[in-house]
Each structure stands twice: as structure tokens, then as C-alpha cells.
Scaffold this motif. Structure first.
Motif, PDB file in Angstrom:
ATOM      1  N   PRO A  21       0.794  -1.231   0.000  1.00 55.93           N
ATOM      2  CA  PRO A  21       0.000   0.000   0.000  1.00 55.93           C
ATOM      3  C   PRO A  21       0.825   1.280   0.000  1.00 55.93           C
ATOM      4  O   PRO A  21       0.337   2.326  -0.399  1.00 55.93           O
ATOM      5  N   GLY A  22       2.083   1.235   0.407  1.00 53.95           N
ATOM      6  CA  GLY A  22       2.882   2.452   0.478  1.00 53.95           C
ATOM      7  C   GLY A  22       3.786   2.671  -0.718  1.00 53.95           C
ATOM      8  O   GLY A  22       4.532   3.650  -0.759  1.00 53.95           O
ATOM      9  N   LYS A  23       3.734   1.772  -1.710  1.00 50.76           N
ATOM     10  CA  LYS A  23       4.664   1.884  -2.835  1.00 50.76           C
ATOM     11  C   LYS A  23       4.445   3.168  -3.631  1.00 50.76           C
ATOM     12  O   LYS A  23       5.405   3.857  -3.978  1.00 50.76           O
ATOM     13  N   THR A  24       3.212   3.508  -3.918  1.00 50.28           N
ATOM     14  CA  THR A  24       2.933   4.727  -4.683  1.00 50.28           C
ATOM     15  C   THR A  24       3.400   5.958  -3.926  1.00 50.28           C
ATOM     16  O   THR A  24       4.018   6.856  -4.508  1.00 50.28           O
ATOM     17  N   MET A  25       3.145   5.985  -2.630  1.00 52.33           N
ATOM     18  CA  MET A  25       3.597   7.131  -1.832  1.00 52.33           C
ATOM     19  C   MET A  25       5.118   7.191  -1.787  1.00 52.33           C
ATOM     20  O   MET A  25       5.704   8.274  -1.753  1.00 52.33           O
ATOM     21  N   LEU A  49       6.424   4.650   4.016  1.00 52.73           N
ATOM     22  CA  LEU A  49       7.204   3.614   4.690  1.00 52.73           C
ATOM     23  C   LEU A  49       6.395   2.964   5.811  1.00 52.73           C
ATOM     24  O   LEU A  49       6.403   1.738   5.962  1.00 52.73           O
ATOM     25  N   ASN A  50       5.664   3.767   6.572  1.00 54.31           N
ATOM     26  CA  ASN A  50       4.824   3.219   7.641  1.00 54.31           C
ATOM     27  C   ASN A  50       3.691   2.362   7.093  1.00 54.31           C
ATOM     28  O   ASN A  50       3.361   1.316   7.663  1.00 54.31           O
ATOM     29  N   GLN A  51       3.082   2.782   5.979  1.00 55.04           N
ATOM     30  CA  GLN A  51       2.025   1.974   5.369  1.00 55.04           C
ATOM     31  C   GLN A  51       2.573   0.617   4.931  1.00 55.04           C
ATOM     32  O   GLN A  51       1.925  -0.415   5.112  1.00 55.04           O
ATOM     33  N   ASN A  59       9.834  -1.025   1.462  1.00 60.28           N
ATOM     34  CA  ASN A  59       9.546   0.053   0.524  1.00 60.28           C
ATOM     35  C   ASN A  59      10.832   0.837   0.264  1.00 60.28           C
ATOM     36  O   ASN A  59      11.139   1.809   0.945  1.00 60.28           O
ATOM     37  N   GLY A  60      11.581   0.410  -0.733  1.00 64.81           N
ATOM     38  CA  GLY A  60      12.835   1.058  -1.087  1.00 64.81           C
ATOM     39  C   GLY A  60      12.644   2.459  -1.636  1.00 64.81           C
ATOM     40  O   GLY A  60      13.483   3.332  -1.411  1.00 64.81           O
ATOM     41  N   PHE A  61      11.546   2.676  -2.356  1.00 63.90           N
ATOM     42  CA  PHE A  61      11.286   4.007  -2.910  1.00 63.90           C
ATOM     43  C   PHE A  61      11.087   5.032  -1.788  1.00 63.90           C
ATOM     44  O   PHE A  61      11.616   6.140  -1.848  1.00 63.90           O
ATOM     45  N   ALA A  62      10.322   4.658  -0.772  1.00 63.03           N
ATOM     46  CA  ALA A  62      10.076   5.576   0.339  1.00 63.03           C
ATOM     47  C   ALA A  62      11.375   5.857   1.094  1.00 63.03           C
ATOM     48  O   ALA A  62      11.658   7.006   1.444  1.00 63.03           O
TER      49      ALA A  62
END
Length: 116
Positions: A21-25, A49-51, A59-62
Motif C-alpha cells: 500500500p505504500g509503494k505509490t507514496m 514507509l509506515n504503510q 519500501n525502497g522508494f520511500a
């Protein structure tokens, strides 16, 4: 009555990957940090990252958005401090010259000073 064979099960392909769920963010955080909106990128990165952590995902992107945001923020603060210090030195030097010369327009060594 004819005995028709049961229909073959539909092929669904590979199993679906777990949803993050946090990948887009995280992607948004990285983009914001790269384009110079460092503080917003850091905040969005922590939210993404928390999501992802709540869903049990990485979540490497975050994480990259957070790191790039902090690095950009530190560099920006250093640049602002340097500009303010340089401006203070420049105007402080002008005040000292005007204090020595008095008010009026003065030319010293090819440099023109306008003192109030």
C-alpha cells in the motif's frame, strides 16, 4: 441424459503478488525529493514507509525519498547560510567604508561607493 465432462478450471496465471500500500507514496516521495520539495518528500516518504511496514512489506522508494530529501535539505540549509553570511559580509564592509568616508558619492581605487 448425457454425461458432459465438468468444465475445465480457468487458468489464472501466476499467483498475485502481495499488495504494497505504500509503494505509490514512496515513488511520490522520491520524485518530490528529487525536484526540490525536500521537506514534503520526507513527510510523504515516512507515511509510505509506515504503510508498507504495517502491510509487512519493504519500501525502497520511500526510504530513498527520505534519504534524498534529508540530503537535499541539509545542502539547501548550508547554501542559505552561506548566502546570508556572504551578504552580511558584503553589506558590513560597505557600512565600514561609509563610516570612514562619510556621506556622499566616493570613488576609491576604481570602485564607486554611495553612502547615505
Amino acid at each position: 441424459m448425457t454425461d458432459a465432462p465438468p468444465p475445465a478450471p480457468a487458468y489464472s496465471g501466476a499467483p498475485a503478488a502481495p499488495v504494497n500500500p505504500g509503494k505509490t507514496m514512496g515513488i511520490v516521495a522520491l520524485v518530490l525529493s528529487i525536484i526540490g520539495l525536500h521537506l514534503i518528500g520526507i513527510i510523504v516518504g515516512f507515511v509510505g514507509l509506515n504503510q508498507s511496514k504495517k502491510a509487512g512489506q519493504k519500501n525502497g522508494f520511500a526510504l530513498a525519498g527520505i534519504i534524498v530529501g534529508f540530503v537535499g535539505l541539509v545542502i539547501g540549509i548550508i547554501v542559505i547560510i552561506s548566502l546570508v553570511a556572504g551578504g552580511a559580509a558584503l553589506f558590513g564592509g560597505l557600512a565600514q567604508v561609509c563610516a570612514e568616508l562619510g556621506s556622499g558619492v566616493w570613488e576609491v581605487n576604481g570602485v564607486t561607493y554611495e553612502c547615505p
